[in-house]
Design a protein around this motif. Structure first.
Motif, PDB file in Angstrom:
ATOM      1  N   THR A 178      37.443  52.858  31.014  1.00 35.62           N
ATOM      2  CA  THR A 178      36.425  53.877  30.491  1.00 35.62           C
ATOM      3  C   THR A 178      36.203  54.914  31.331  1.00 35.62           C
ATOM      4  O   THR A 178      35.616  56.085  31.219  1.00 35.62           O
ATOM      5  CB  THR A 178      35.336  53.183  30.286  1.00 35.62           C
ATOM      6  OG1 THR A 178      34.671  52.649  31.580  1.00 35.62           O
ATOM      7  CG2 THR A 178      35.152  52.067  29.180  1.00 35.62           C
ATOM      8  N   LEU A 179      37.212  55.239  32.526  1.00 38.61           N
ATOM      9  CA  LEU A 179      37.097  56.164  33.500  1.00 38.61           C
ATOM     10  C   LEU A 179      37.443  57.586  32.719  1.00 38.61           C
ATOM     11  O   LEU A 179      38.481  57.544  31.915  1.00 38.61           O
ATOM     12  CB  LEU A 179      37.979  55.906  34.538  1.00 38.61           C
ATOM     13  CG  LEU A 179      37.756  54.876  35.524  1.00 38.61           C
ATOM     14  CD1 LEU A 179      38.701  54.663  36.364  1.00 38.61           C
ATOM     15  CD2 LEU A 179      36.625  54.977  36.281  1.00 38.61           C
ATOM     16  N   SER A 180      36.857  58.676  33.153  1.00 35.77           N
ATOM     17  CA  SER A 180      37.451  59.751  32.597  1.00 35.77           C
ATOM     18  C   SER A 180      38.774  60.338  32.963  1.00 35.77           C
ATOM     19  O   SER A 180      39.489  59.560  33.928  1.00 35.77           O
ATOM     20  CB  SER A 180      36.344  60.853  33.199  1.00 35.77           C
ATOM     21  OG  SER A 180      36.499  61.254  34.442  1.00 35.77           O
ATOM     22  N   GLY A 181      39.565  61.217  32.523  1.00 35.51           N
ATOM     23  CA  GLY A 181      40.781  61.716  32.730  1.00 35.51           C
ATOM     24  C   GLY A 181      40.893  62.170  34.214  1.00 35.51           C
ATOM     25  O   GLY A 181      41.656  61.509  34.825  1.00 35.51           O
ATOM     26  N   PRO A 182      39.979  62.978  34.936  1.00 35.08           N
ATOM     27  CA  PRO A 182      40.242  63.274  36.177  1.00 35.08           C
ATOM     28  C   PRO A 182      40.006  61.903  37.030  1.00 35.08           C
ATOM     29  O   PRO A 182      40.889  61.750  38.118  1.00 35.08           O
ATOM     30  CB  PRO A 182      39.179  64.086  36.439  1.00 35.08           C
ATOM     31  CG  PRO A 182      39.016  64.983  35.136  1.00 35.08           C
ATOM     32  CD  PRO A 182      39.081  63.813  34.161  1.00 35.08           C
ATOM     33  N   ARG A 183      39.150  61.211  36.790  1.00 34.52           N
ATOM     34  CA  ARG A 183      38.619  59.978  37.662  1.00 34.52           C
ATOM     35  C   ARG A 183      39.917  58.927  37.569  1.00 34.52           C
ATOM     36  O   ARG A 183      40.239  58.468  38.388  1.00 34.52           O
ATOM     37  CB  ARG A 183      37.588  59.262  37.240  1.00 34.52           C
ATOM     38  CG  ARG A 183      36.257  60.250  37.703  1.00 34.52           C
ATOM     39  CD  ARG A 183      34.673  59.564  37.494  1.00 34.52           C
ATOM     40  NE  ARG A 183      33.991  60.184  38.044  1.00 34.52           N
ATOM     41  CZ  ARG A 183      32.532  59.620  37.841  1.00 34.52           C
ATOM     42  NH1 ARG A 183      32.289  58.535  37.385  1.00 34.52           N
ATOM     43  NH2 ARG A 183      31.506  60.532  38.321  1.00 34.52           N
ATOM     44  N   LEU A 184      40.272  58.977  36.324  1.00 36.34           N
ATOM     45  CA  LEU A 184      41.568  58.028  36.286  1.00 36.34           C
ATOM     46  C   LEU A 184      42.831  58.601  36.932  1.00 36.34           C
ATOM     47  O   LEU A 184      43.528  57.689  37.581  1.00 36.34           O
ATOM     48  CB  LEU A 184      42.020  57.896  34.751  1.00 36.34           C
ATOM     49  CG  LEU A 184      43.036  56.918  34.282  1.00 36.34           C
ATOM     50  CD1 LEU A 184      43.025  55.674  34.812  1.00 36.34           C
ATOM     51  CD2 LEU A 184      43.341  57.123  32.934  1.00 36.34           C
ATOM     52  N   ALA A 185      42.959  59.745  36.945  1.00 36.34           N
ATOM     53  CA  ALA A 185      44.092  60.574  37.815  1.00 36.34           C
ATOM     54  C   ALA A 185      43.997  60.231  39.259  1.00 36.34           C
ATOM     55  O   ALA A 185      44.841  59.825  40.017  1.00 36.34           O
ATOM     56  CB  ALA A 185      44.049  61.646  37.400  1.00 36.34           C
ATOM     57  N   LEU A 186      42.752  60.503  39.697  1.00 31.26           N
ATOM     58  CA  LEU A 186      42.268  60.218  41.077  1.00 31.26           C
ATOM     59  C   LEU A 186      42.555  58.565  41.438  1.00 31.26           C
ATOM     60  O   LEU A 186      43.163  58.563  42.607  1.00 31.26           O
ATOM     61  CB  LEU A 186      41.240  60.780  41.702  1.00 31.26           C
ATOM     62  CG  LEU A 186      41.063  62.176  41.530  1.00 31.26           C
ATOM     63  CD1 LEU A 186      39.600  62.748  41.937  1.00 31.26           C
ATOM     64  CD2 LEU A 186      41.667  63.170  42.254  1.00 31.26           C
ATOM     65  N   GLY A 187      42.380  58.035  40.584  1.00 31.06           N
ATOM     66  CA  GLY A 187      42.250  56.537  41.053  1.00 31.06           C
ATOM     67  C   GLY A 187      43.733  56.004  40.943  1.00 31.06           C
ATOM     68  O   GLY A 187      43.949  55.346  41.771  1.00 31.06           O
ATOM     69  N   LEU A 188      44.495  56.521  40.146  1.00 33.14           N
ATOM     70  CA  LEU A 188      45.943  56.150  40.051  1.00 33.14           C
ATOM     71  C   LEU A 188      46.621  56.818  40.854  1.00 33.14           C
ATOM     72  O   LEU A 188      47.593  55.964  41.657  1.00 33.14           O
ATOM     73  CB  LEU A 188      46.740  56.737  38.871  1.00 33.14           C
ATOM     74  CG  LEU A 188      46.254  55.977  37.364  1.00 33.14           C
ATOM     75  CD1 LEU A 188      46.813  56.582  36.187  1.00 33.14           C
ATOM     76  CD2 LEU A 188      46.766  54.500  37.205  1.00 33.14           C
ATOM     77  N   ALA A 189      46.395  57.846  41.572  1.00 36.24           N
ATOM     78  CA  ALA A 189      46.935  58.427  42.728  1.00 36.24           C
ATOM     79  C   ALA A 189      46.685  57.573  44.000  1.00 36.24           C
ATOM     80  O   ALA A 189      47.423  57.384  44.964  1.00 36.24           O
ATOM     81  CB  ALA A 189      46.205  60.045  43.174  1.00 36.24           C
ATOM     82  N   ALA A 190      45.180  56.920  44.103  1.00 35.20           N
ATOM     83  CA  ALA A 190      44.986  56.226  45.223  1.00 35.20           C
ATOM     84  C   ALA A 190      45.655  54.832  45.368  1.00 35.20           C
ATOM     85  O   ALA A 190      46.459  54.496  46.226  1.00 35.20           O
ATOM     86  CB  ALA A 190      43.425  55.972  45.481  1.00 35.20           C
ATOM     87  N   GLY A 191      45.887  54.435  44.091  1.00 33.12           N
ATOM     88  CA  GLY A 191      46.400  53.001  43.831  1.00 33.12           C
ATOM     89  C   GLY A 191      48.069  53.366  44.279  1.00 33.12           C
ATOM     90  O   GLY A 191      48.823  52.429  44.837  1.00 33.12           O
ATOM     91  N   GLY A 192      48.828  54.323  43.753  1.00 35.74           N
ATOM     92  CA  GLY A 192      50.141  54.626  44.100  1.00 35.74           C
ATOM     93  C   GLY A 192      50.141  54.892  45.706  1.00 35.74           C
ATOM     94  O   GLY A 192      51.327  54.350  46.121  1.00 35.74           O
ATOM     95  N   TRP A 193      49.473  55.662  46.345  1.00 35.94           N
ATOM     96  CA  TRP A 193      49.429  55.783  47.593  1.00 35.94           C
ATOM     97  C   TRP A 193      49.429  54.531  48.463  1.00 35.94           C
ATOM     98  O   TRP A 193      49.946  54.256  49.321  1.00 35.94           O
ATOM     99  CB  TRP A 193      48.363  56.719  48.128  1.00 35.94           C
ATOM    100  CG  TRP A 193      48.588  57.321  49.570  1.00 35.94           C
ATOM    101  CD1 TRP A 193      49.564  57.900  50.167  1.00 35.94           C
ATOM    102  CD2 TRP A 193      47.611  56.351  50.572  1.00 35.94           C
ATOM    103  NE1 TRP A 193      49.012  57.934  51.542  1.00 35.94           N
ATOM    104  CE2 TRP A 193      48.142  57.119  52.010  1.00 35.94           C
ATOM    105  CE3 TRP A 193      46.687  55.494  50.647  1.00 35.94           C
ATOM    106  CZ2 TRP A 193      47.748  56.729  53.214  1.00 35.94           C
ATOM    107  CZ3 TRP A 193      46.246  55.341  52.044  1.00 35.94           C
ATOM    108  CH2 TRP A 193      46.477  55.686  52.842  1.00 35.94           C
ATOM    109  N   LEU A 194      48.502  53.648  47.861  1.00 41.45           N
ATOM    110  CA  LEU A 194      48.123  52.662  48.619  1.00 41.45           C
ATOM    111  C   LEU A 194      49.644  51.566  48.553  1.00 41.45           C
ATOM    112  O   LEU A 194      50.136  50.867  49.517  1.00 41.45           O
ATOM    113  CB  LEU A 194      47.120  51.679  48.222  1.00 41.45           C
ATOM    114  CG  LEU A 194      45.633  52.081  48.620  1.00 41.45           C
ATOM    115  CD1 LEU A 194      44.499  51.449  47.745  1.00 41.45           C
ATOM    116  CD2 LEU A 194      45.361  51.963  50.055  1.00 41.45           C
TER     117      LEU A 194
END
Length: 272
Positions: free
Chosen positions: A122-138
């Motif tokens: 249910t995350l918004s588009g921007p929050r989902l993008a930032l979350g995916l980027a954080a997960g990818g970086w990790l």
């Protein structure tokens, strides 16, 4: 005002809308921006450290210039042919092309991941993008880095490069497993306090990463006479470059998502 009119702008802003093709175009553009920014960081922060490491390598190899053939051992002896190497200025300029293309590749994969993830959150588009980027970086950067950190030229045995490559692939898979299980733990704790969910997800991530670090063999090929300060500076520069790539990818994708949502919202407001 009808309920549909009141909620339509919120839905446009909150959801990651658009077809997979739209997300791919957005990801490619965000990746290109991220790659060029990362290359800029690498050019100004990382390249001076590489030059210093190459100077050490050349000094240890007898003072030959990097990329040039050695002098013949005796008069009349034929010089050994060497494959042409890209000059240092060419390497420095070429990283903009290389990282631009790599960023676009990551952006395409990022868009595919966002297309799947938006169906399960249910995350918004921007929050989902930032979350995916954080997960990818990790998964792709942080977990591999702290097990097998990047090394500059003059560090590492060429005969072990295949083993080190496969170990890097293994630790990247470990990173994906740690992030994936952490997300699963977070979703499993649905209904609990947000702090409890975050603590549980973090604990799973740390536990999986620690087990993987213990099982994977260590690598230490740094020569005793290599300057520790230069090694540390190179690794920090490498981490800064990859962090820039993923941070810029997430922020650019989030910004483009908001711009797209605003474009959808404005015609709706005019129609109302």
């Amino acid at each position: 005002m009808p309920l549909s009119e009141a909620t339509e702008p919120r839905t446009a802003v909150g959801a990651l809308t658009g077809s997979l093709k739209t997300l791919l175009i957005r990801g490619l553009l965000a990746g290109l921006i991220a790659g060029l920014l990362a290359a800029t960081v690498g050019y100004f922060v990382g390249e001076p450290k590489i030059d210093a490491a190459i100077a050490i390598e050349e000094a240890a190899g007898g003072g030959h210039t990097h990329g040039e053939a050695a002098e013949p051992a005796a008069a009349g002896a034929p010089a050994e042919e060497e494959e042409a190497e890209v000059s240092r200025p060419g390497q420095k300029a070429g990283q903009f092309l290389a990282l631009g293309l790599a960023g676009m590749a990551f952006g395409a994969l990022f868009a595919c991941a966002a297309n799947v993830a938006r169906r399960h959150t249910t995350l918004s588009g921007p929050r989902l993008a930032l979350g995916l980027a954080a997960g990818g970086w990790l998964a792709i950067v942080a977990v591999p880095f702290f097990k097998y950190p990047a090394n500059p030229p003059a560090v590492g045995d060429p005969e072990t490069i295949n083993d080190r490559t496969w170990l890097w692939v293994a630790v990247v898979l470990l990173g994906f497993a740690a992030v994936g299980l952490a997300v699963y733990a977070y979703r499993l704790l649905n209904g609990q306090l947000d702090t409890v969910r975050l603590i549980g997800a973090t604990a799973v991530f740390v536990l999986v990463t620690a087990i993987g670090y213990i099982l994977l063999p260590g690598i230490d090929e740094v020569k005793a006479d290599f300057p520790p300060s230069l090694l540390w500076q190179f690794r920090v520069a490498s981490l800064a470059e990859t962090a820039t790539l993923w941070a810029a990818l997430g922020l650019a994708f989030a910004a483009l998502t908001e711009f797209a949502a605003r474009g959808v919202r404005e015609p709706a407001a005019v129609a109302a």
